[in-house]
Design an enzyme around this catalytic site. Structure first.
Site, PDB file in Angstrom:
ATOM      1  CE  LYS A 116     -37.022 -23.998  27.476  1.00 40.61           C
ATOM      2  NZ  LYS A 116     -35.903 -23.650  26.620  1.00 40.61           N
ATOM      3  CD  GLU A 200     -35.283 -20.988  34.454  1.00 34.03           C
ATOM      4  OE1 GLU A 200     -34.996 -19.810  34.133  1.00 34.03           O
ATOM      5  OE2 GLU A 200     -34.991 -21.975  33.762  1.00 34.03           O
ATOM      6  NE  ARG A 291     -31.329 -25.386  17.950  1.00 35.58           N
ATOM      7  CZ  ARG A 291     -31.180 -24.092  18.070  1.00 35.58           C
ATOM      8  NH1 ARG A 291     -30.320 -23.454  17.304  1.00 35.58           N
ATOM      9  NH2 ARG A 291     -31.860 -23.395  18.957  1.00 35.58           N
TER      10      ARG A 291
HETATM   11  P1  ADP Z   1     -30.717 -19.896  18.431  1.00 34.30           P
HETATM   12  O1  ADP Z   1     -30.440 -20.078  19.873  1.00 34.30           O
HETATM   13  O2  ADP Z   1     -29.854 -20.703  17.526  1.00 34.30           O
HETATM   14  O3  ADP Z   1     -30.811 -18.494  18.040  1.00 34.30           O
HETATM   15  P2  ADP Z   1     -33.558 -19.894  18.049  1.00 34.30           P
HETATM   16  O4  ADP Z   1     -34.416 -20.325  19.163  1.00 34.30           O
HETATM   17  O5  ADP Z   1     -33.515 -18.471  17.697  1.00 34.30           O
HETATM   18  O6  ADP Z   1     -32.123 -20.519  18.284  1.00 34.30           O
HETATM   19  O7  ADP Z   1     -34.003 -20.731  16.804  1.00 34.30           O
HETATM   20  C1  ADP Z   1     -33.095 -20.964  15.804  1.00 34.30           C
HETATM   21  C2  ADP Z   1     -33.727 -20.713  14.480  1.00 34.30           C
HETATM   22  O8  ADP Z   1     -34.414 -21.874  14.102  1.00 34.30           O
HETATM   23  C3  ADP Z   1     -34.737 -19.627  14.420  1.00 34.30           C
HETATM   24  O9  ADP Z   1     -34.224 -18.352  14.184  1.00 34.30           O
HETATM   25  C4  ADP Z   1     -35.532 -20.060  13.235  1.00 34.30           C
HETATM   26  O10 ADP Z   1     -34.918 -19.611  12.059  1.00 34.30           O
HETATM   27  C5  ADP Z   1     -35.431 -21.521  13.238  1.00 34.30           C
HETATM   28  N1  ADP Z   1     -36.640 -22.163  13.696  1.00 34.30           N
HETATM   29  C6  ADP Z   1     -36.903 -22.587  14.939  1.00 34.30           C
HETATM   30  N2  ADP Z   1     -38.066 -23.203  14.977  1.00 34.30           N
HETATM   31  C7  ADP Z   1     -38.577 -23.172  13.743  1.00 34.30           C
HETATM   32  C8  ADP Z   1     -39.784 -23.663  13.136  1.00 34.30           C
HETATM   33  N3  ADP Z   1     -40.693 -24.291  13.817  1.00 34.30           N
HETATM   34  N4  ADP Z   1     -39.967 -23.418  11.835  1.00 34.30           N
HETATM   35  C9  ADP Z   1     -39.045 -22.764  11.128  1.00 34.30           C
HETATM   36  N5  ADP Z   1     -37.893 -22.299  11.632  1.00 34.30           N
HETATM   37  C10 ADP Z   1     -37.667 -22.499  12.916  1.00 34.30           C
HETATM   38  P1  ADP Z   2     -35.725 -20.908  24.596  1.00 31.36           P
HETATM   39  O1  ADP Z   2     -35.793 -22.377  24.562  1.00 31.36           O
HETATM   40  O2  ADP Z   2     -36.973 -20.280  24.149  1.00 31.36           O
HETATM   41  O3  ADP Z   2     -34.472 -20.397  23.936  1.00 31.36           O
HETATM   42  P2  ADP Z   2     -34.444 -20.209  27.106  1.00 31.36           P
HETATM   43  O4  ADP Z   2     -34.664 -20.953  28.398  1.00 31.36           O
HETATM   44  O5  ADP Z   2     -33.163 -20.430  26.420  1.00 31.36           O
HETATM   45  O6  ADP Z   2     -35.649 -20.526  26.157  1.00 31.36           O
HETATM   46  O7  ADP Z   2     -34.633 -18.654  27.422  1.00 31.36           O
HETATM   47  C1  ADP Z   2     -34.735 -17.717  26.384  1.00 31.36           C
HETATM   48  C2  ADP Z   2     -34.506 -16.314  26.919  1.00 31.36           C
HETATM   49  O8  ADP Z   2     -35.427 -15.983  27.974  1.00 31.36           O
HETATM   50  C3  ADP Z   2     -33.154 -16.078  27.568  1.00 31.36           C
HETATM   51  O9  ADP Z   2     -32.152 -15.809  26.608  1.00 31.36           O
HETATM   52  C4  ADP Z   2     -33.417 -14.903  28.473  1.00 31.36           C
HETATM   53  O10 ADP Z   2     -33.463 -13.694  27.755  1.00 31.36           O
HETATM   54  C5  ADP Z   2     -34.815 -15.176  28.966  1.00 31.36           C
HETATM   55  N1  ADP Z   2     -34.808 -15.907  30.249  1.00 31.36           N
HETATM   56  C6  ADP Z   2     -34.775 -17.237  30.398  1.00 31.36           C
HETATM   57  N2  ADP Z   2     -34.757 -17.580  31.703  1.00 31.36           N
HETATM   58  C7  ADP Z   2     -34.785 -16.428  32.403  1.00 31.36           C
HETATM   59  C8  ADP Z   2     -34.795 -16.101  33.807  1.00 31.36           C
HETATM   60  N3  ADP Z   2     -34.794 -17.046  34.734  1.00 31.36           N
HETATM   61  N4  ADP Z   2     -34.829 -14.792  34.155  1.00 31.36           N
HETATM   62  C9  ADP Z   2     -34.846 -13.831  33.223  1.00 31.36           C
HETATM   63  N5  ADP Z   2     -34.853 -14.065  31.900  1.00 31.36           N
HETATM   64  C10 ADP Z   2     -34.826 -15.346  31.479  1.00 31.36           C
HETATM   65 MG    MG Z   3     -32.537 -20.771  24.454  1.00 28.36          MG
END
Ligand code: ADP
Ligand code: ADP
Ligand code: MG
Length: 675
Positions: A116, A200, A291
């Site tokens: 990130k 952040e 992806r």
């Molecule tokens: P998206 O932004 O597509 O919702 P998520 O962070 O929710 O992404 O992750 C996508 C999906 O990938 C999850 O709901 C889960 O099903 C799968 N996933 C992510 N990491 C793993 C892992 N380590 N093992 C199994 N499934 C995983």
């Molecule tokens: P991940 O890789 O786990 O998906 P993200 O950076 O996409 O991580 O953040 C996941 C979630 O966390 C966001 O959808 C939001 O709900 C919350 N989030 C992320 N950054 C912030 C922020 N700066 N302030 C408030 N909520 C945040």
């Molecule tokens: Mg995310």
């Protein structure tokens, strides 16, 4: 186009990818862990290869085994799905080295977006707006603390290598920073093998808005509109919709441009998602997921594109046939159905799906699932078991469809978030589009509270089911009894006559509820104490629907429906209504079996008023007990009217299309013993 595709994934996403691959005429190759030997995705494939024990690290994350399976199968391409190896640059390279097409972006783009912090550095250069924060390589405590002060509290600490909502820590004040930093590093190290963090500003009521992008190998990169994924738990999405509602044209255009610029900055190709966090009209780049995403179906429903098809076509070198974003039409909403208990701090649930009944796709919803009734949810993988996606000409129409679809789902055996999903979709604030990542927390009282004790309806439905069971038993006894003079063997029509009574004790929510039932004049009189301890007496009539578990109830003239299923002494009742509820009651004691008088021959009558759908028998026709004589429609449900005994039909009064009153004779059956 290649001719064979291996999907390096499982569950709903593997099934969904196979659906498109099959339509395109590709040979479908699955891989599976020992836990998935009987999984749906294996069944859907043309070939399936075992890749190891249940834990993902020993199977679905084993690059060597997956490449070996692809070699063995002669797979020309590999689709990674999402999760697992989908954002693993080494996997993309391993595919390339093995001469297999990786259906995804170039390894370099995965790498550029994998951290990130590094991604933010690239985005800053490309002029994409970032949340005020710190993402530099200098990671000593003093520097980080100073940066936190500069950003201003509350501050969010994120693992640079993070994903799936893990490794995030909110720090409200400077005094807590050092401890939170240590904790965040520990989690990051353990979960991602990398303890670098970024900071952040923590936004209090943001929306999560993302943009789907699609790029080909010929320089075209397009945005496919926005999605709002604000309704989350533990930083993970629960509800997603497209397009993101209530954005000004300026903001929409700004998001689209920032997303395309982001993708271009890393030489992106194939499908990807650029995630933003937004507050008011301001939006900031958060990360890019290199992806296909879980929520891609909402974009498919508004654009009419099959994103998996385009992923495959782009991977095989095809150029996108349009130079501008295809238009969006209507609105689509998706909910993630998960095996987890929202009321127990989202505890994942494992076990057997004793019942898993989904609405038909004909009802205007799309359902993507990787499991079926009888499957076991194991503790090894994600808790998501299905996605329900509805499209409509506008948001209100999509939500109406989604509500109806969710109301029709029946699940027994394991805890799920189904009730929560129903409540979210029906919530006035959600309907009004008042979206923020704090939605579930802000409305926890409405969304997570235990169901209100309307359970008297559940008690009545459970009692009705017991009485009908008892009636079946009595009927059977009458038929098999050798003694023609037994009081069980009265021959006064198969309708219940005379007085009969039963008493039952049911346990509901820990309390014992005693129900007395007396039969007379065509209905049961039920007596019990209400959930508020008032004495209740009411008139009950009950019948079974075509589906044996469906009950039609008439309680003092008010007609409702319920689904009742028995597991030994447990009776699971699901009540229909705007907000379907499920209650489990346990039979403690059944005192004095119901003396339901059943005879062998006589008139078979309409148990409730309705319309004759179909007459299945003719005069003179022999019938077996339980055989369907007539199908009656009442309350939008078809009821099967069965023969009370083995015998011969001597008269057919019912005619298809007739409206009949309750008690109207439909068919006369002369029983064998009486003949
Ligand atoms: P998206 O932004 O597509 O919702 P998520 O962070 O929710 O992404 O992750 C996508 C999906 O990938 C999850 O709901 C889960 O099903 C799968 N996933 C992510 N990491 C793993 C892992 N380590 N093992 C199994 N499934 C995983
Ligand atoms: P991940 O890789 O786990 O998906 P993200 O950076 O996409 O991580 O953040 C996941 C979630 O966390 C966001 O959808 C939001 O709900 C919350 N989030 C992320 N950054 C912030 C922020 N700066 N302030 C408030 N909520 C945040
Ligand atoms: Mg995310």
């Amino acid at each position: 186009m290649f001719r064979s595709l291996l999907v390096a994934n499982r569950g709903e996403i593997a099934c969904r990818i196979f659906r498109t691959a099959r339509r395109m005429g590709l040979r479908c190759i699955a891989v599976y862990s020992e836990a998935d030997a009987h999984a749906l995705h294996v069944e859907l494939a043309d070939e399936a290869y075992p890749i190891g024990p249940p834990p993902a690290s020993a199977s679905y994350l084993r690059i060597d085994r997956i490449i070996e399976a692809a070699r063995q199968a002669g797979a020309e391409a590999i689709h990674p799905g999402y999760g697992f190896l989908a954002e693993n640059a080494e996997f993309a390279e391993a595919c390339e080295q093995a001469g297999i097409v990786f259906v995804g972006p170039p390894a370099s783009a995965i790498r550029a977006m994998g951290s990130k912090a590094a991604a933010k550095a690239v985005m800053a250069k490309a002029g994409v707006p970032l949340v005020p924060g710190y993402h530099d390589d200098v990671q000593d405590d003093a520097r980080l603390a100073a940066e936190a002060d500069r950003i201003g509290y509350p501050v969010l600490i994120k693992a640079s290598a993070g994903g799936g909502g893990r490794g995030m820590h909110i720090v409200e004040r400077a005094a807590d920073f050092a401890d939170a930093l240590a904790a965040a590093r520990r989690v990051a190290k353990a979960a991602f093998g990398d303890d670098r963090v970024l900071l952040e500003r923590y936004l209090r009521r943001p929306r999560h808005i993302e943009v789907q992008v699609l790029g080909d190998a010929h320089g075209t990169i397009l945005d496919l509109h926005t999605r709002d994924c604000s309704v989350q738990r533990r930083y993970q999405k629960v509800v997603e919709e497209a397009p993101a509602p209530d954005l000004s044209d300026t903001v929409r255009a700004g998001l689209a441009k920032a997303a395309v610029d982001s993708a271009r900055a890393v030489g992106y190709r194939n499908a990807g998602t650029v995630e933003f966090i937004a507050e008011g009209d301001a939006f900031y780049f958060m990360e890019m997921n290199t992806r296909l995403q879980v929520e891609h179906p909402v974009t498919e429903l508004i654009t009419g594109l099959d994103l998996v098809e385009w992923q495959l076509r782009i991977a095989s070198g095809e150029a996108l046939p349009f130079s501008e974003s295809p238009p969006a039409s209507g609105h689509a909403v998706e909910v993630r159905l998960c095996a987890e208990d929202p009321t127990l701090d989202w505890r994942p649930a494992v076990g057997r799906l004793d019942r898993f009944l989904l609405p038909e796709e004909a009802s205007g919803v799309r359902i993507d699932t990787g499991v079926r009734e009888g499957d076991t949810i194991t503790p090894f993988y994600d808790s998501m078991i299905a996605k329900v996606i509805a499209h409509g000409e506008d948001r209100a129409a999509a939500l109406r469809r989604l509500s109806a679809a969710l109301a029709a789902i029946r699940i027994d055996g394991i805890a799920t978030n189904l009730d929560l999903l129903r409540r979210i979709v029906g919530h006035p604030s959600f309907r009004a589009g008042d979206l923020s990542t704090g939605f579930i927390a802000a409305h926890a009282d409405d969304l997570l509270a235990a169901p209100r004790p309307l359970p008297d309806r559940a008690l009545i439905a459970a009692s009705a089911a017991l009485l009908l069971d008892e009636q079946d038993r009595a009927e059977h006894f009458a038929r098999t009894s050798a003694d023609p003079h037994s009081p069980w063997n009265r021959r006064d029509g198969w309708r219940l006559h005379g007085a009969a009574s039963a008493e039952t004790e049911l346990i509901q929510d820990g309390a014992v509820r005693r129900v007395r039932a007396e039969y007379g004049d065509g209905f049961w009189r039920l007596r019990f104490r209400s959930s508020t301890d008032e004495p209740v007496a009411l008139a009950l009539r009950a019948g079974r629907g075509l589906d044996h578990d469906a009950l039609l109830l008439d309680v003092d003239g008010v007609r409702t429906r319920a689904t009742v299923r028995r597991y030994g002494d447990d009776i699971v009742v699901t009540l229909s209504g705007p907000e379907p509820t499920t209650a489990t009651l346990t039979v403690r004691h059944q005192i004095g079996a119901a003396a339901t008088a059943i005879a062998s021959s006589g008139s078979v009558v309409a148990p409730i008023p309705g319309r004759i759908v179909k007459v299945m028998v003719e005069p003179g026709q022999p019938v077996a007990r339980g055989e369907t004589l007539v199908i009656l429609e009442a309350m939008k449900t078809e009821l099967r009217i069965a023969a009370p005994a083995d015998g011969t039909v001597t008269r057919v009064t019912a005619q298809a299309g007739d409206l009949v009153a309750e008690g109207t004779e439909l068919v006369f059956v002369e029983a064998e013993s009486a003949a």
